[in-house]
Design an enzyme around this catalytic site. Structure first.
Site, PDB file in Angstrom:
ATOM      1  N   TYR A 107     -14.898  22.867 -17.941  1.00 59.60           N
ATOM      2  CA  TYR A 107     -15.370  22.562 -16.967  1.00 59.60           C
ATOM      3  C   TYR A 107     -15.599  21.325 -16.855  1.00 59.60           C
ATOM      4  CZ  TYR A 107     -17.062  19.312 -21.224  1.00 59.60           C
ATOM      5  OH  TYR A 107     -16.484  18.027 -22.391  1.00 59.60           O
ATOM      6  N   GLY A 125     -11.942  18.263 -14.924  1.00 59.54           N
ATOM      7  CA  GLY A 125     -10.306  17.770 -14.815  1.00 59.54           C
ATOM      8  C   GLY A 125     -10.226  16.267 -14.483  1.00 59.54           C
ATOM      9  N   MET A 126     -10.408  15.759 -15.435  1.00 55.95           N
ATOM     10  CA  MET A 126     -10.436  14.479 -15.944  1.00 55.95           C
ATOM     11  C   MET A 126      -9.458  13.675 -15.308  1.00 55.95           C
ATOM     12  SD  MET A 126     -13.557  13.034 -18.260  1.00 55.95           S
ATOM     13  CE  MET A 126     -12.993  11.391 -18.126  1.00 55.95           C
ATOM     14  N   PHE A 150     -16.361  27.122 -16.389  1.00 55.70           N
ATOM     15  CA  PHE A 150     -17.959  27.028 -16.707  1.00 55.70           C
ATOM     16  C   PHE A 150     -18.343  26.488 -15.834  1.00 55.70           C
ATOM     17  CE2 PHE A 150     -21.787  26.100 -18.184  1.00 55.70           C
ATOM     18  CZ  PHE A 150     -22.441  27.361 -18.788  1.00 55.70           C
ATOM     19  N   LEU A 163     -22.311  24.755 -14.010  1.00 57.08           N
ATOM     20  CA  LEU A 163     -23.963  25.361 -14.687  1.00 57.08           C
ATOM     21  C   LEU A 163     -23.987  25.936 -13.603  1.00 57.08           C
ATOM     22  CD1 LEU A 163     -25.756  25.159 -17.290  1.00 57.08           C
ATOM     23  CD2 LEU A 163     -26.594  22.568 -16.718  1.00 57.08           C
ATOM     24  N   TYR A 221     -17.110  18.168  -4.602  1.00 55.80           N
ATOM     25  CA  TYR A 221     -18.236  18.723  -5.228  1.00 55.80           C
ATOM     26  C   TYR A 221     -18.317  20.036  -5.041  1.00 55.80           C
ATOM     27  CZ  TYR A 221     -20.839  19.609  -9.129  1.00 55.80           C
ATOM     28  OH  TYR A 221     -21.231  20.150 -10.367  1.00 55.80           O
ATOM     29  N   ASN A 254     -16.409  11.446 -26.059  1.00 54.25           N
ATOM     30  CA  ASN A 254     -17.485  10.743 -25.746  1.00 54.25           C
ATOM     31  C   ASN A 254     -18.057  10.783 -24.348  1.00 54.25           C
ATOM     32  OD1 ASN A 254     -15.100   9.794 -24.916  1.00 54.25           O
ATOM     33  ND2 ASN A 254     -15.128   8.092 -24.668  1.00 54.25           N
ATOM     34  N   SER A 255     -18.333  11.577 -23.686  1.00 49.86           N
ATOM     35  CA  SER A 255     -18.092  12.272 -22.565  1.00 49.86           C
ATOM     36  C   SER A 255     -19.950  12.604 -22.866  1.00 49.86           C
ATOM     37  CB  SER A 255     -17.680  12.964 -21.680  1.00 49.86           C
ATOM     38  OG  SER A 255     -17.612  14.184 -22.223  1.00 49.86           O
ATOM     39  N   GLY A 256     -20.954  12.616 -22.047  1.00 50.48           N
ATOM     40  CA  GLY A 256     -22.021  13.254 -22.365  1.00 50.48           C
ATOM     41  C   GLY A 256     -22.068  14.664 -22.865  1.00 50.48           C
TER      42      GLY A 256
END
Length: 357
Positions: free
Chosen positions: A285, A287-288, A310, A312, A94, A193-195
């Site tokens: 934001y 890259g699944m 982006f 946060l 991360y 449908n993600s958060g």
């Protein structure tokens, strides 16, 4: 986010951890009244000493609770979710990594037990959430500095409070910062449908924006469609439907999107770009798909499309609380993104449900 540890094959472990963390919050909330006289010396936490597979490196440990100093706040955690970024952080891939050993968890909500003599922003009984990522919320209790916390109302749903600081704020900033959208304008997004996707739907609806929401096909697609529409989604399409030739007629009945929000990458992001209005912006934001964003030369030249990213955590670094002018009474020290979002989220009953995208 609840159950979103499904990313990278961790869905079962995430559900188990979630139950453990919420159970801790319920147990402590019921068993211990908040007061400055509460002095437990040890707490339980999910700790990792090196990076790797969360199932192998995360351990349940007893930690000593630090003494409360002048600017410290003793917090009892009520709930702490599991976000894919939590898993990525433990794996070591991360963008922000805490010093090891570390307690897992970037989000959550806790109740103030006691405060130091110089603390003015919160008091015993208040609810607080992390101001930034990396705080380590997967524990029963902790002593944090006042500046590491943000006070939130205690009359909002527990899950909403626990998941307020990342996904809804990401959604809000992306809707506000890249295009000057007006009521009636449209936004297109994948991983709807993600958060973050669900937060985009709800905030956009509150702002009068129209949304085109793309999801992966599945056997229960109608059930998912109905749920997203109940949150305010105007249109829900599968990735396959988005690629059909008939989509050319789709935007005759609504304006072409000026903003696209990409959390997938690969072919999905290319399709979002294809449907953007000339001069529009695609914000990436996530890259699944673990595939690059590919934009055709003709789209960049003849449609003058813009590609942005982006994160946060970086936004917070670039925007100090002192530089923001959206302060609300009673929310002293509340970073600008949450200052603006919190009244919106509370007023419109922001939902935090999530399913495997």
């Amino acid at each position: 986010m609840w159950g979103c540890g499904a990313l990278l094959g961790a869905r079962t472990r995430s559900r188990l951890w979630r139950e453990v963390l919420v159970a801790w919050g319920r147990r402590w909330s019921a068993a211990a009244p908040y007061s400055a006289s509460a002095e437990p010396s040890r707490v339980r936490a999910l700790v990792y000493g090196h990076h790797g597979d969360p199932a192998k490196v995360v351990e349940l440990k007893d930690l000593e609770l630090a003494a409360v100093g002048g600017s410290d706040v003793h917090v009892r955690m009520l709930a702490a979710p599991i976000n894919p970024s939590d898993i990525n952080m433990i794996q070591g891939n991360y963008g922000l990594l805490p010093k090891l050993p570390a307690v897992g968890g970037n989000e959550g909500v806790g109740q103030v037990v006691a405060v130091g003599s110089s603390v003015t922003g919160v008091k015993p009984g208040d609810w607080v959430i992390p101001a930034n990522a990396g705080l380590g919320t997967w524990r029963t209790e902790a002593v944090f500095s006042e500046e590491a916390l943000i006070g939130v109302p205690s009359d909002i749903p527990l899950q909403s409070a626990a998941t307020l600081s990342v996904n809804p704020c990401t959604a809000y900033r992306m809707l506000m910062d890249f295009e000057q959208l007006q009521p009636g304008d449209s936004v297109i997004q994948n991983a709807s449908n993600s958060g973050v996707g669900q937060a985009v739907i709800q905030i956009a609806a509150a702002l009068g924006l129209r949304t085109v929401n793309v999801v992966r096909d599945r056997p229960d697609i109608q059930k998912l469609t109905d749920r997203l529409k109940s949150l305010g989604a105007e249109h829900v399409l599968t990735e396959e439907e988005l690629r059909k030739h008939e989509m050319k007629n789709f935007f005759k009945d609504m304006p072409q999107p000026r903003l696209a929000l990409n959390c997938v990458g690969g072919k999905s992001s290319t399709e979002l770009l294809r449907h953007l209005a000339p001069g529009g912006t695609m914000v990436t934001y996530g890259g699944m798909a673990k595939q690059p964003v590919i934009a055709s030369v003709s789209q960049l030249i003849f449609k003058d499309l813009k590609l942005r990213g982006f994160w946060l955590s970086q936004w917070k670094k670039d925007h100090s609380p002192a530089s923001l002018s959206m302060a609300k009474p009673g929310l002293s020290g509340f970073p600008g993104v949450q200052r603006q979002l919190l009244p919106l989220g509370v007023a419109h009953g922001l939902s935090c449900r999530c399913s495997h995208v």
